[in-house]
Design a protein around this motif. Structure first.
Motif, short mmCIF file in Angstrom:
data_model
loop_
_atom_site.label_atom_id
_atom_site.label_comp_id
_atom_site.label_asym_id
_atom_site.label_seq_id
_atom_site.Cartn_x
_atom_site.Cartn_y
_atom_site.Cartn_z
N THR A 149 44.77 91.73 43.12
CA THR A 149 45.40 92.43 41.97
C THR A 149 44.52 93.40 41.64
O THR A 149 43.43 93.03 41.40
CB THR A 149 45.68 91.46 40.76
N ASP A 170 45.90 87.11 45.29
CA ASP A 170 44.95 86.40 44.42
C ASP A 170 45.21 86.04 43.18
O ASP A 170 44.56 85.26 42.47
CB ASP A 170 43.82 86.84 44.63
N GLY A 171 46.27 86.49 42.42
CA GLY A 171 46.87 86.31 41.34
C GLY A 171 47.29 84.92 41.07
O GLY A 171 47.30 84.04 41.79
N ASN A 172 47.81 84.67 39.79
CA ASN A 172 48.33 83.41 39.25
C ASN A 172 49.62 83.14 39.57
O ASN A 172 50.16 82.12 39.39
CB ASN A 172 48.00 83.17 37.73
N ARG A 225 52.15 82.46 42.40
CA ARG A 225 52.22 81.89 43.64
C ARG A 225 53.28 82.46 44.44
O ARG A 225 52.87 82.88 45.65
CB ARG A 225 52.26 80.36 43.88
N ARG A 269 52.10 85.72 46.70
CA ARG A 269 51.46 85.75 48.08
C ARG A 269 52.38 85.00 49.00
O ARG A 269 52.48 85.48 50.13
CB ARG A 269 50.22 84.94 47.84
N GLU A 272 40.36 85.65 49.35
CA GLU A 272 41.88 85.26 49.69
C GLU A 272 42.18 86.57 50.69
O GLU A 272 42.78 86.46 51.73
CB GLU A 272 42.69 85.53 48.65
N ASN A 276 43.78 87.74 35.59
CA ASN A 276 44.84 86.89 35.94
C ASN A 276 44.74 86.33 37.29
O ASN A 276 45.86 86.11 38.08
CB ASN A 276 46.13 87.88 35.67
N ASP A 277 43.68 85.98 37.99
CA ASP A 277 43.32 85.86 39.33
C ASP A 277 43.42 84.36 39.29
O ASP A 277 42.80 83.61 38.30
CB ASP A 277 42.08 86.31 39.91
#
Lengths: 597, 603
Positions: free
Chosen positions: A72, A143-145, A147, A150, A176, B200-201
């Motif tokens: 990101t 690699d962000g929150n 899911r 990805r 990642e 926000n990772d």
């Protein structure tokens, strides 16, 4: 690339497609040589991906799918916007910015012929001839929150021919993205972009350590890219605002990147990249396939057959012992039967005596052993009564022991027992069940009876002699006693009690002696017969039961050989094509996008 | 404080026990591997370290008397810059290379200068490094820098130790992650640094969540944002990240440290900017005074560890389940083996020693003293009967019973057991790693392990059985021999039987025929002897059952030693460990409660 290799490749893709179809069917089958679930999934995935690659290649051999990959906020979308010279993708400070992949394509490309996954993406058309053969795909982060992002990225990656790995000062070797790089290097071309170059430059004098671009290069060399293509860009300064041409303030490699994308990746380079991609897919498919192909089973059958023969000889001898012990319980009944069948018919006094003895013996017999009323089927009845006396749990444990031992031997020889165990007979009825055993006991008792009733050679001569003696000797002795009686009665005129006792003792001793002789020469005694019986039963078990086990070995080997044929053939096709591709790779010049072998 | 630190290191301390139990679990998982579970090594390392610093901290001045502040975040997000801001001076190396710092470094001021008093030798796996070295030395160590005033706020650094650590996100971070974790567990207060790229990772957010759950106070510092975007940025962070976090009550505040204007980067940690003062104040006020802060941290850690326990034990629970079914499998197979041995061998066993003893008893019953010539005479008279009997036997042998070979029977039984176990393992080898390892060992070393322990135990036992048989025979003989009254009664009875037989025969001969009488005398005493022999055999059989029972127990024990005990040690990777970890769950619960009670009592 010469047109000869070109047609050669296109020609062979057909045989490759066929081989892949066969392989697909094979994968869906049940396998005797177990295919680990992970290998199965991997093969299926590789097979599908290879099919997609080939279809893509056939649809348009010179269209290159380039995917932007990065964490990101590294500026993938900004970069795409700068390359497209217009705002095609959302960019901003909200992380993550890009929710779903965006495809940037030339108007001449037929969208419906593209991979369905690409058709589901957001699409932006352009008419810039210099990017006619490139399909640029902006992707979500890994690699962000969120899911799902990805997952979307991982779905798109396999159809990429080339990847633009985008990193920033913070994220150029984040874990990642690096994992994905390591996983996909070699499978598709990789070019690298160190974006946000301005951040690397700012405050440089106030920091220690190495410059990120040099550190990045070193990491890439570690990962196998000897001479990686790295562009240092500051994409944000190349965005055109309201149609005015951008005025860059920092010196960077953005224009080199553009030139490389437009001119460097010419038709020839595109084909080279695509062929390398297909080649590496074939390599990985072949590698996995080699691991799971069942080994050649013919030698293994030979080894195990040898083990099994010894084990069966031993195990069946135990069975024979079990059956002999069962027959032991009816030894008196058997003796009675054999004594009547075997010694033949006697006459006179001895016959009377034997009938009397039989009568006495019969009194001693337990009711289960009495078969006198069934003279013809007597042995059959005794056989089944004997086998019934073997407790079923002993029979079962015996069977279990034999089967376990055979399986354990197979296991030690590396046979896949989870499938093979279905080949080793387990049914109580079929091989060593009560029925089968009864039949074996019956057959061998009859065999024994025949040997007794119809002796051959010397035994026959002895038998005739003994019969003659038994028939006539008591009569002769009786005749002698009658003569003595007449002599005493009419010539001496006196019969003393001791004379009477002497005569009785004489006749008794004669008959007793004859009985001993008969017992010695005609073996109707079970203790004499049981060894012969054991031999007969053992032989019968070896002749009849052992082949039922041994034949399963051949059947299993046969089926595994058949199972092996499909992947072996597929592997041959793959390796043939791989050789062709290797030749055309040697002529290509896109090595820098791939790691060293 | 001094009393507290004095008692901490003693072994009886429940905190030390608790940490040891957790370390045992960790070392088991390290051998076992983490595949097939969603647990990570990092979680367990964190739990061990947290337990260590809350319940059994190593003894040293700085650990005892200070609150620790850990600065953490993704690579390149500005951790070192934030540390400098916190310290008010450029002390930490600021670097553009992502993932440059490789081991934790502590910053503090103190009048004490002896390293051995300030710090323990080790913080968990990290060893103390007193030499000044660059931050990128890639070793399991912790470094420290004692700062000298003037500092903008020396008071803060006299009450706190500030830690700068490696990042959490660079490609090699997995191998130095445990160094961050160790210090993160030590710290009561943390500063989470996130840049505009990283806020926000997933990885850093997970770490942030772990800090909050484990009871750390967290101040969030957002970096690299343009000054005019600050407000919006904080809001974005609150909406997207904070809203999804649990235990938010320990998140002190979110602040931004914007990019300074060009050319003023090195002034950012001075009083020219307000960030340092702001940050220090937040940290000072987060947990209250020293003791309150410590107490809260300890109870939060206990709650966290209690909550995590089920998760940490889950893989072990599964392994123990499989291991239990393995031990059941062994026990069942052993029982079957004993049963089979009993059915095949013991049911028809003969003991030669007993047969000899029987003969001996019979000879004892012969009349002694003045009557001896009489008994010798009777022996001679008996001879024809004996001769005839043995001739009859030789001509018409009785049912031949085969002599059972005990070793062969045992070998059969053992082989069946071995085969059964091997196949059971082979069938389950794809189910769980335990079975796979077991199966592998069956192919390599199980047989030799069992064989050697079996042969040893068997040799011992054979000797034992021999002695036991002899002693049991002697016991039987002793009861007869030692008891002279009984012996004499028996002898007399026997003699009377013989005499009765002779008298009967003579009487019949006298009444009928003298020849017949002569024939009947040896027959009579022969039969009389057979009766005595039969009675003796009956008596001996009764004595024998005890011995048979003993032998069965012996075999049971043999199989216990040679099979059950040695098979339960398998597989080498986990068998023995599982054995000792069987009741870990209760142990951990008990020790945690005790550690907590002990800590409260001391506070």
């Amino acid at each position: 690339m010469s047109s000869a290799t070109e047609t050669g490749l296109l020609h062979s893709t057909h045989s490759l497609e066929l081989a892949l179809q066969e392989l697909g069917r094979w994968l869906r089958q049940d396998h005797l040589f177990p295919l680990p679930a992970t290998a199965h999934a991997k093969l299926e995935m590789l097979r599908e991906q290879l099919e997609i690659r080939i279809r893509q290649y056939q649809a348009d051999p010179s269209l290159l799918t380039v995917v932007l990959l990065g964490g990101t906020g590294v500026g993938k979308s900004t970069l795409l916007n700068a390359l497209a010279k217009s705002k095609v993708a959302e960019a901003g400070i909200v992380r993550p910015t890009t929710q779903r992949p965006t495809v940037y394509y030339h108007e001449s490309v037929d969208l419906s012929k593209l991979d369905p996954l690409l058709q589901q993406c957001a699409t932006v058309r352009h008419n810039r001839a210099e990017l006619r053969y490139k399909l640029l795909v902006d992707t979500p982060d890994m690699d962000g929150n969120i899911r799902e992002h990805r997952e979307r990225l991982k779905a798109i990656l396999p159809i990429a021919d080339a990847v633009l790995y985008v990193g920033s000062q913070e994220k150029y070797h984040d874990i990642e993205a690096w994992k994905l790089l390591l996983e996909h290097r070699g499978k598709r071309g990789f070019a690298f972009i160190l974006n946000k170059w301005d951040r690397c430059l700012s405050y440089q004098s106030e920091r220690t350590g190495e410059s990120p671009d040099r550190d990045f290069r070193r990491s890439l060399q570690h990962a196998g890219f000897d001479n990686p293509l790295v562009f240092r860009t500051c994409a944000s300064q190349w965005i055109s605002v309201n149609g005015t041409s951008p005025t860059p303030t920092i010196e960077d490699d953005f224009q080199q990147l553009e030139r490389w994308l437009e001119a460097g990746l010419n038709e020839r380079a595109v084909r080279d990249i695509k062929i390398r991609g297909i080649g590496s897919k074939i390599d990985s498919l072949a590698t996995v396939l080699k691991e799971v192909i069942p080994p050649d089973w013919s030698a293994k059958v030979y080894e195990l057959r040898h083990d099994w023969e010894a084990a069966l000889r031993e195990g069946l001898a135990d069975y024979a012992q079990l059956l002999v012990e069962a027959a032991d319980k009816h030894s008196l009944g058997l003796e009675e039967h054999f004594s009547r069948m075997g010694r033949g018919d006697f006459r006179g006094i001895f016959a009377l005596y034997l009938n009397f003895v039989d009568y006495l013996r019969h009194l001693r017999l337990s009711p289960v052993s009495q078969v006198k009323n069934l003279p013809h089927s007597g042995l059959a009845v005794l056989a089944s009564r004997a086998v019934v006396t073997i407790p079923s749990d002993i029979r079962r444990s015996q069977q279990q022991m034999l089967r376990s031992h055979l399986l354990a031997l197979a296991d030690r020889r590396g046979w896949p027992i989870e499938t093979f165990e279905h080949f080793v007979p387990a049914d109580e009825q079929g091989t060593l069940g009560e029925m089968a055993l009864t039949q074996i006991v019956q057959m061998e008792l009859m065999h024994l009876e025949q040997e007794i009733a119809e002796p051959a050679g010397q035994a026959f001569a002895t038998r005739v002699l003994v019969k003659g003696l038994c028939d006539w000797l008591p009569l002769a002795v009786l005749g002698f006693i009658v003569l003595m009686f007449l002599y005493d009665a009419f010539i001496v005129w006196e019969i003393t009690p001791s004379d009477l006792v002497g005569w009785v003792v004489l006749i008794a001793l004669t008959i007793f002696g004859l009985h001993l002789l008969l017992a010695k020469t005609v073996p109707i005694r079970w203790s004499v017969l049981r060894n012969r019986f054991r031999e007969l039963v053992e032989q019968r078990l070896l002749d009849e039961v052992a082949p039922r086990f041994l034949s399963r070995l051949d059947e299993f080997a046969h089926r595994i050989t058949a199972e092996r044929a499909v992947p072996v053939e597929a592997l041959e096709v793959l390796e043939g094509i791989r050789k062709q591709l290797a030749r055309s790779e040697e002529q290509g010049d896109q090595q820098s996008l791939f790691p060293r072998q | 404080m001094a009393t507290a630190s004095a008692t901490i290191t003693s072994d009886s301390n429940p905190g030390v026990q608790y940490v040891r139990s957790l370390e045992e679990l960790l070392s088991y998982y390290r051998v076992r591997g983490f595949e097939g579970t969603d647990l990570t090594e990092a979680e367990l390392i964190f739990a061990v370290a947290l337990a260590r610093y809350r319940f059994a901290p190593p003894k040293s001045k700085l650990i005892d008397e200070r609150l620790h502040v850990m600065v953490f975040g993704g690579a390149g997000s500005g951790k070192s810059t934030t540390v400098n801001i916190l310290l008010g001076s450029e002390v930490a190396e600021v670097n553009a290379q992502a993932g440059y710092t490789r081991h934790p470094i502590a910053y503090f001021t103190s009048d004490e200068t002896r390293p051995a008093v300030l710090w323990p030798e080790h913080l968990g796996p990290l060893s103390r490094s007193d030499a000044q070295a660059p931050a990128n030395v890639d070793e399991d160590r912790f470094a420290w820098k004692q700062l000298t005033p003037p500092l903008s706020d020396p008071g803060f650094l006299r009450r706190h130790v500030v830690w700068d650590g490696p990042d959490l996100t660079a490609k090699d971070s997995t191998h130095y992650q445990k160094r961050v974790i160790e210090i993160a567990a030590l710290a009561e207060l943390t500063v989470y640094v996130a840049s505009d790229e990283r806020y926000n990772d997933e990885l850093p957010t997970n770490f942030l969540q772990a800090m909050l759950s484990a009871g750390k106070w967290v101040v969030v510092v957002l970096t690299k944002v343009a000054e005019h975007d600050s407000e919006q940025f904080i809001q974005l962070f609150r909406d997207q990240v904070v809203s999804r976090l649990q235990h938010r009550e320990r998140l002190v505040d979110v602040i931004t440290i914007p990019m300074p204007p060009p050319g003023r980067f090195s002034e950012i940690w001075t009083d020219a900017f307000p960030y340092g003062t702001q940050l220090r104040e937040m940290l000072e006020n987060a947990g209250g005074d020293f003791l309150t802060c410590r107490r809260k941290a300890r109870s939060a850690a206990a709650a966290y560890l209690h909550h995590q326990q089920a998760r940490l034990l889950e893989p072990l629970r599964i392994d123990l389940g499989e291991w239990k079914s393995w031990s059941e499998l062994i026990r069942n197979a052993a029982n079957d083996a004993v049963k089979q041995y009993e059915a095949e061998y013991l049911s028809s066993v003969r003991y030669e020693a007993f047969e000899k003893a029987q003969d001996h008893i019979l000879s004892l019953l012969q009349p002694a003293g003045v009557l001896q010539p009489l008994s010798q005479f009777l022996e001679i008279v008996r001879t024809p009967y004996r001769f005839l009997k043995s001739a009859w036997k030789r001509f018409l042998p009785a049912l031949a019973t085969e002599k059972l070979d005990e070793e062969r029977c045992l070998d059969r039984v053992r082989r069946a057991m071995f085969d059964h176990l091997q196949i059971a393992c082979s069938q389950r080898k794809h189910k769980h790693r335990l079975w796979k390892d077991l199966h592998q060992e069956f192919e390599t070393r199980t047989a030799s392990i069992i064989e050697s322990s079996y042969q040893q135990a068997r040799a011992r036992q054979r000797l034992d059985l021999q002695q036991r048989t002899q002693s049991s025979v002697r016991q039987v003989l002793d009861t007869v021999e030692a008891n002279s009254l009984l012996l004499n009664v028996l002898r007399t009875g026997r003699l009377l039987l013989d005499v009765f037989a002779v008298v009967l025969a003579v009487y019949i001969g006298y009444r009928t025929n003298w020849l017949l009488g002569l024939l009947l005398v040896p027959l009579g005493i022969g039969v009389a002897e057979d009766i005595v022999r039969m009675m003796a055999a009956k008596y001996m059989a009764r004595q024998r059952t005890g011995l048979i029972h003993q032998q069965k127990e012996n075999i049971r024990e043999l199989i216990q030693v040679a099979y059950i005990d040695s098979l339960l040690q398998l597989p080498a990777t986990m068998g023995r460990r599982l054995y000792s970890l069987a009741n870990l769950e209760e142990r951990l619960l008990r020790e945690l409660a005790q550690a907590m009670a002990e800590g409260d009592a001391q506070a």
